[in-house]
Write a protein that holds these residues in place. Structure first.
Motif, PDB file in Angstrom:
ATOM      1  N   LYS A 108      11.719   4.749  -3.851  1.00  0.00           N
ATOM      2  CA  LYS A 108      12.425   4.409  -5.080  1.00  0.00           C
ATOM      3  C   LYS A 108      12.710   2.910  -5.139  1.00  0.00           C
ATOM      4  O   LYS A 108      12.842   2.262  -4.109  1.00  0.00           O
ATOM      5  CB  LYS A 108      13.745   5.188  -5.172  1.00  0.00           C
ATOM      6  N   ASP A 109      12.825   2.391  -6.350  1.00  0.00           N
ATOM      7  CA  ASP A 109      13.019   0.953  -6.525  1.00  0.00           C
ATOM      8  C   ASP A 109      14.250   0.436  -5.783  1.00  0.00           C
ATOM      9  O   ASP A 109      14.214  -0.625  -5.153  1.00  0.00           O
ATOM     10  CB  ASP A 109      13.132   0.609  -8.018  1.00  0.00           C
ATOM     11  N   GLU A 164       0.793  -1.229   0.000  1.00  0.00           N
ATOM     12  CA  GLU A 164       0.000   0.000   0.000  1.00  0.00           C
ATOM     13  C   GLU A 164       0.828   1.283   0.000  1.00  0.00           C
ATOM     14  O   GLU A 164       0.368   2.314  -0.500  1.00  0.00           O
ATOM     15  CB  GLU A 164      -0.945   0.025   1.202  1.00  0.00           C
ATOM     16  N   PRO A 195       5.158   1.066  -3.035  1.00  0.00           N
ATOM     17  CA  PRO A 195       5.198   1.262  -4.490  1.00  0.00           C
ATOM     18  C   PRO A 195       5.077   2.723  -4.923  1.00  0.00           C
ATOM     19  O   PRO A 195       5.654   3.114  -5.942  1.00  0.00           O
ATOM     20  CB  PRO A 195       3.989   0.442  -4.984  1.00  0.00           C
ATOM     21  N   GLN A 196       4.354   3.540  -4.162  1.00  0.00           N
ATOM     22  CA  GLN A 196       4.138   4.931  -4.551  1.00  0.00           C
ATOM     23  C   GLN A 196       5.096   5.925  -3.889  1.00  0.00           C
ATOM     24  O   GLN A 196       5.183   7.073  -4.318  1.00  0.00           O
ATOM     25  CB  GLN A 196       2.692   5.361  -4.220  1.00  0.00           C
ATOM     26  N   SER A 197       5.798   5.508  -2.849  1.00  0.00           N
ATOM     27  CA  SER A 197       6.574   6.484  -2.078  1.00  0.00           C
ATOM     28  C   SER A 197       8.057   6.170  -1.937  1.00  0.00           C
ATOM     29  O   SER A 197       8.800   6.980  -1.379  1.00  0.00           O
ATOM     30  CB  SER A 197       5.967   6.619  -0.672  1.00  0.00           C
TER      31      SER A 197
END
Length: 220
Positions: free
Chosen positions: A78-79, A71, A74-76
């Motif tokens: 870096k890979d 949750e 993925p949005q916050s």
């Protein structure tokens, strides 16, 4: 008679008696030692408070990590950072597995750090582990699943890194390097020497970050 520290004897075994949310609870602490019984009743009371406060919303460590990685991460994150966090989650899992997220206090964090040191982990690695745990606990606070972030509160001076001093290359050494490289790589080396940027920062620059007229580069 129940004492002020919630203890009483049945025969020669200590029992605990606490009142949580208007309900009285009793439990055998399975020890004849009062000091040990006091520790156990404190832990038992904390568990009961957690159950009463969080109810069905209460999550264990593994569940909280899954919620965070699906949750939030993925949005916050870096890979590259996410990959590092996943490694840390795997390393600390044996120390937190089975714990409710609200049970992870300063003692549990300190025990994890001690165990990681005994396993041979460097202080730099442990600091990264603490950061990963801290991000999960911070999210859990936002979700009202716990009230404190023990990983963030942990004294990082206990895992201070020892680094050799950085000695920058001389101008002569830089020019020798450029002469040996040639081509575009030589231009990158000169750019790094002029700006002080890291190699990864330089080679991943986009056109929008560069202002040729002003002679400036914006990293963030």
């Amino acid at each position: 008679t129940v004492s002020t520290d919630n203890l009483y004897l049945r025969g020669d075994i200590w029992w605990g008696c606490v009142k949580i949310a208007g309900r009285k609870h009793r439990c055998s602490l399975r020890t004849r030692d009062r000091a040990q019984a006091k520790k156990r009743v404190i832990a038992w009371r904390a568990k009961l408070i957690g159950e009463a406060h969080y109810g069905e919303r209460r999550l264990r460590w593994k569940e909280a990590v899954t919620k965070y990685t699906t949750e939030v991460m993925p949005q916050s994150v870096k890979d590259s950072t996410a990959t590092r966090y996943v490694v840390s989650f795997r390393m600390v899992d044996p120390h937190f597995s089975g714990l409710w997220i609200d049970e992870i206090k300063r003692r549990q964090i300190a025990d994890m750090v001690s165990a990681r040191k005994k396993d041979g982990a460097s202080n730099a690695t442990i600091k990264r582990d603490l950061t990963a745990v801290s991000r999960v606990l911070a999210s859990c606070i936002a979700w009202d699943l716990c009230e404190t972030n023990a990983a963030l509160d942990y004294d990082r001076s206990m895992v201070k890194e020892r680094r050799d001093p950085i000695v920058p290359p001389t101008d002569e050494a830089v020019e020798e390097m450029i002469a040996r490289c040639g081509g575009n790589f030589a231009r990158v080396v000169r750019f790094l020497a002029q700006t002080g940027m890291r190699q990864q920062e330089a080679v991943t620059l986009t056109r929008s970050q560069c202002n040729k007229a002003a002679g400036t580069v914006t990293l963030y």
